[in-house]
Design a protein around this motif. Structure first.
Motif, PDB file in Angstrom:
ATOM      1  N   PRO A 108       0.763  -1.326  -0.074  1.00 58.01           N
ATOM      2  CA  PRO A 108      -0.043   0.070   0.009  1.00 58.01           C
ATOM      3  C   PRO A 108       0.861   1.363   0.065  1.00 58.01           C
ATOM      4  O   PRO A 108       0.462   2.344  -0.546  1.00 58.01           O
ATOM      5  CB  PRO A 108      -0.788  -0.234   1.224  1.00 58.01           C
ATOM      6  N   LEU A 109       1.972   1.260   0.716  1.00 52.91           N
ATOM      7  CA  LEU A 109       2.779   2.432   0.647  1.00 52.91           C
ATOM      8  C   LEU A 109       3.288   2.903  -0.606  1.00 52.91           C
ATOM      9  O   LEU A 109       3.735   3.881  -1.175  1.00 52.91           O
ATOM     10  CB  LEU A 109       3.876   1.945   1.814  1.00 52.91           C
ATOM     11  N   ALA A 110       3.577   1.918  -1.558  1.00 53.39           N
ATOM     12  CA  ALA A 110       4.229   1.886  -2.864  1.00 53.39           C
ATOM     13  C   ALA A 110       2.995   2.628  -3.745  1.00 53.39           C
ATOM     14  O   ALA A 110       3.463   3.723  -4.846  1.00 53.39           O
ATOM     15  CB  ALA A 110       4.597   0.551  -3.589  1.00 53.39           C
ATOM     16  N   LEU A 111       1.671   2.602  -3.469  1.00 55.58           N
ATOM     17  CA  LEU A 111       0.876   3.232  -4.265  1.00 55.58           C
ATOM     18  C   LEU A 111       0.933   4.622  -4.095  1.00 55.58           C
ATOM     19  O   LEU A 111       0.544   5.277  -5.081  1.00 55.58           O
ATOM     20  CB  LEU A 111      -0.558   2.808  -3.766  1.00 55.58           C
ATOM     21  N   LEU A 112       1.524   5.136  -3.156  1.00 53.51           N
ATOM     22  CA  LEU A 112       1.526   6.645  -2.777  1.00 53.51           C
ATOM     23  C   LEU A 112       2.532   7.207  -3.775  1.00 53.51           C
ATOM     24  O   LEU A 112       2.592   8.466  -3.951  1.00 53.51           O
ATOM     25  CB  LEU A 112       2.219   6.891  -1.400  1.00 53.51           C
ATOM     26  N   HIS A 113       3.581   6.429  -4.149  1.00 52.34           N
ATOM     27  CA  HIS A 113       4.428   6.843  -5.162  1.00 52.34           C
ATOM     28  C   HIS A 113       4.000   6.481  -6.681  1.00 52.34           C
ATOM     29  O   HIS A 113       4.818   6.291  -7.733  1.00 52.34           O
ATOM     30  CB  HIS A 113       5.819   6.302  -4.873  1.00 52.34           C
ATOM     31  N   LYS A 114       2.655   6.031  -6.796  1.00 55.98           N
ATOM     32  CA  LYS A 114       2.240   5.504  -8.163  1.00 55.98           C
ATOM     33  C   LYS A 114       3.023   4.371  -8.615  1.00 55.98           C
ATOM     34  O   LYS A 114       3.250   4.076  -9.944  1.00 55.98           O
ATOM     35  CB  LYS A 114       2.456   6.572  -9.204  1.00 55.98           C
ATOM     36  N   GLN A 115       3.149   3.602  -7.814  1.00 53.32           N
ATOM     37  CA  GLN A 115       3.995   2.277  -8.301  1.00 53.32           C
ATOM     38  C   GLN A 115       2.902   1.015  -7.730  1.00 53.32           C
ATOM     39  O   GLN A 115       2.636   0.834  -6.437  1.00 53.32           O
ATOM     40  CB  GLN A 115       5.384   2.143  -7.539  1.00 53.32           C
TER      41      GLN A 115
END
Length: 685
Positions: A108-115
């Motif tokens: 979920p944290l990677a989603l914050l970086h559009k990944q």
């Protein structure tokens, strides 16, 4: 409590309540309600039917290996059952992929970086149907035309997808490719127990493979393949690991394969790394088959026609090299026919043509194993390779055509050294060195060098395979070939200091040895001094015709030859004698006539001319007529051989004796009896 603290407490309480409600909703939410929406959106995006027909579930769990505060952030663990993805309408099979179950987790944290970061996907019960048509359309390409059109009007998406590893279970794959002419079905099954990679490598692996044993996973699945490839039946089996690392070169994927394609047998084990980046293969490879030339149909690599072969070496493949995919088969050992073979070959799939370079060595090379190179091997050998013999009855010169269309598929620069050549025990050739260059269909063999009886045969061959009919040129030079080494078992030669020297130049057009010689122009010059000839020598050489002639001329005795002179002019495949003389103690033996390389017919006369007034057994001229396959020797019905006619013969011989004298120069400084004979011929002219 004052108003400020009350507000803060109320806000925090409300936030905790909302989060608690959200967690309860998420944990109890029936994700199957989203399946219709997911199926519809995915089908529209992929322009194919997509359906999750089984249960869809999401569980939240912490990833303790993240470390620090990130370990407290729960990740969604997604599972979907009975997932189907369809094929395009034109495909033979309506189903592209079926999965009994898919499991993955997303950061979920990677989603914050559009990944979209997915460390691992596990596929259970995969079934795939892959197909590619001759026009290039493939089932694994998703709306390529639409994507290219949209690329002109839309900006690239800022989102990226990163998948670390793929785990899979037993399954089936069908692959039908009209471009590479492959139609195979593969079945993957679980092994009863994993097999450690170290057990496969053992002491037989390369040093590099043994070094990778510690980080290489065990072999967990077996596989079988059945079908056709390049119109050859394919069957095989092998083993693979269960976890494919898409990016990490430190996680090699183990591979073991035992495959037969037609008469070619491949056995390999090793590793694959970074498949998404077109990484590399590191394999120990064993190959065997009926002829190296048969590998062209399977691999596109142009190799010569040979007898049965087997090799064992180390193959490395680098697929993402900027110059083209690089295949290096290094330090291999093997056998071709009954000859050993060692060396390293490197093949680069560059543009516009691939290139093969390498150096090969044979410690002991049988001369008979070179026959397939020019189509001169036996019918039995050709049948063993699955070829029909094209040699017409009664035809001696090979008519098998060179496969010049293959020469234009790649370039080559290959050196070959034969440390020792064996024809038979009585007639050994000492060594061979060949440097072959192939460039845009033109083959240059320079040098073509044989060591022979203390001397050397040096030649150059140029074959212009990019033209039809093929122009060709051959230049050969024989120097300082010692007769006593050439015929070590002949008693009369053991004390001989004689040598053989010669030159030959031929040029012609045609796509076979027979066609090239039948159209050739050129000349052949040969000198031999201080030799001997006998019936036993002819028997050793296997020359039945020579045996007959020697018996007729000299009986069973050994006769010393002071000098032998051969000078042939060749025009349109017809060789005419300009000078063909044997100078013996008692007589000059003159040979005259023609040899037709196009029709393979012989018309020669052998005339003995006695020296002085000595009476000896040379009574009448002889002839040789007929074909190469069935020569017809006999005695001419003519007057007895003339006494004292040797000098008169030399006066009538028409030959460029000065050119023949040049062949004496390379010899040692010893007395050469050919000098006197050639001087007399010059004087006669």
């Amino acid at each position: 409590m004052t108003r400020g603290p009350k507000l803060i407490a109320w806000t925090l309480g409300s936030l905790v309540g909302v989060l608690a409600v959200l967690l309860i909703v998420i944990s109890t939410f029936d994700w199957n309600r989203l399946k219709p929406t997911i199926n519809e959106k995915a089908s529209a995006a992929l322009n194919r039917s997509f359906a999750i027909e089984g249960n869809l579930d999401v569980n939240w769990a912490r990833e303790t290996d993240q470390g620090g505060w990130r370990a407290w952030v729960p990740w969604p663990h997604i599972s979907a059952e009975n997932v189907n993805l369809g094929n395009p309408e034109w495909a033979r099979d309506p189903l592209f992929v079926h999965l009994d179950r898919v499991q993955l987790r997303i950061s979920p944290l990677a989603l914050l970086h559009k990944q979209v970061y997915i460390p691992r996907i596990d596929l259970t019960g995969p079934v795939a149907n892959l197909q590619r048509l001759a026009d290039g359309r493939s089932t694994w390409t998703f709306d390529q035309d639409k994507k290219e059109a949209d690329a002109d009007t839309t900006e690239p998406s800022p989102w990226t997808v990163d998948i670390g590893m793929i785990g899979f279970d037993a399954g089936r794959v069908s692959y039908d490719d009209a471009i590479v002419q492959a139609n195979v079905k593969t079945t993957v099954t679980s092994l009863d127990a994993p097999i450690a990679y170290a057990d496969i490598v053992g002491q037989a692996g390369t040093q590099r493979q043994r070094a990778s044993v510690k980080q290489t996973q065990a072999l967990q699945f077996g596989w079988t393949v059945d079908g056709t490839y390049k119109q050859q039946p394919v069957q095989g089996n092998g083993k693979i690991g269960g976890l494919l690392a898409l990016h990490d070169a430190e996680e090699p994927f183990p591979i073991q394969a035992d495959v037969r394609a037609g008469a070619t047998h491949l056995n390999a084990f090793g590793t694959l790394t970074e498949p998404l980046k077109l990484g590399s293969l590191d394999l120990r490879l064993k190959l065997s088959g009926q002829s190296l030339a048969q590998l062209y149909q399977l691999t596109g690599v142009t190799l010569p026609e040979t007898g049965p072969y087997s090799t064992d070496g180390h193959l490395t493949v680098v697929l993402n090299d900027p110059a083209g995919a690089l295949f290096r088969y290094e330090e291999f050992s093997g056998q071709v026919g009954q000859s050993d073979l060692h060396g390293t070959l490197e093949y680069t799939g560059r543009k516009p043509r691939a290139k093969l370079i390498g150096e090969l060595t044979s410690n002991q090379l049988r001369f008979a194993d070179l026959a397939p190179l020019i189509g001169a091997d036996s019918d039995e050998q050709k049948q063993a390779r699955g070829e029909e013999s094209k040699q017409p009855p009664g035809k001696v010169l090979p008519v098998s055509e060179f496969q010049t269309e293959r020469w234009q598929a790649m370039d080559a620069d290959v050196k070959f050294t034969g440390q020792r050549i064996v024809q038979d025990e009585a007639l050994p050739l000492s060594d061979l060195y060949v440097h072959v260059k192939l460039n845009d269909g033109v083959m240059l063999i320079d040098p073509l060098r044989f060591g022979a009886a203390g001397g050397a045969l040096n030649g150059t061959v140029r074959l212009e395979g990019n033209k039809s009919p093929m122009p060709a040129r051959l230049d050969v030079h024989a120097r300082r070939i010692k007769l006593k080494q050439l015929f070590p078992t002949v008693e009369a030669m053991r004390d001989s200091l004689g040598e053989l020297n010669g030159d030959a130049t031929l040029s012609g057009t045609g796509n076979s040895v027979a066609a090239l010689l039948g159209s050739s122009d050129g000349e052949l010059k040969l000198l031999m001094n201080d030799g001997a000839i006998s019936r036993s020598l002819m028997e050793i050489a296997g020359l039945n015709l020579g045996n007959y002639l020697v018996t007729r001329l000299f009986g069973d005795e050994e006769v010393d030859i002071n000098c032998a002179v051969v000078d042939l002019g060749i025009k349109d495949g017809l060789a005419r004698t300009r000078a063909f003389v044997f100078d013996t103690e008692n007589a000059l033996i003159e040979v005259s006539g023609t040899v037709n390389l196009a029709t393979e017919r012989i018309d020669l006369s052998i005339n003995p001319h006695s020296k002085g007034i000595r009476i000896f057994s040379l009574r009448s001229p002889l002839y040789v007529r007929g074909t190469f396959d069935d020569p017809d020797p006999g005695v001419k019905v003519a007057p007895l051989a003339a006494r004292g006619a040797a000098a008169a013969l030399l006066a009538t011989v028409v030959a460029p004796a000065a050119g023949l004298l040049a062949l004496v120069a390379p010899s040692n400084r010893q007395d050469n009896q050919c000098v006197g004979l050639l001087e007399q011929m010059k004087g006669g002219n």
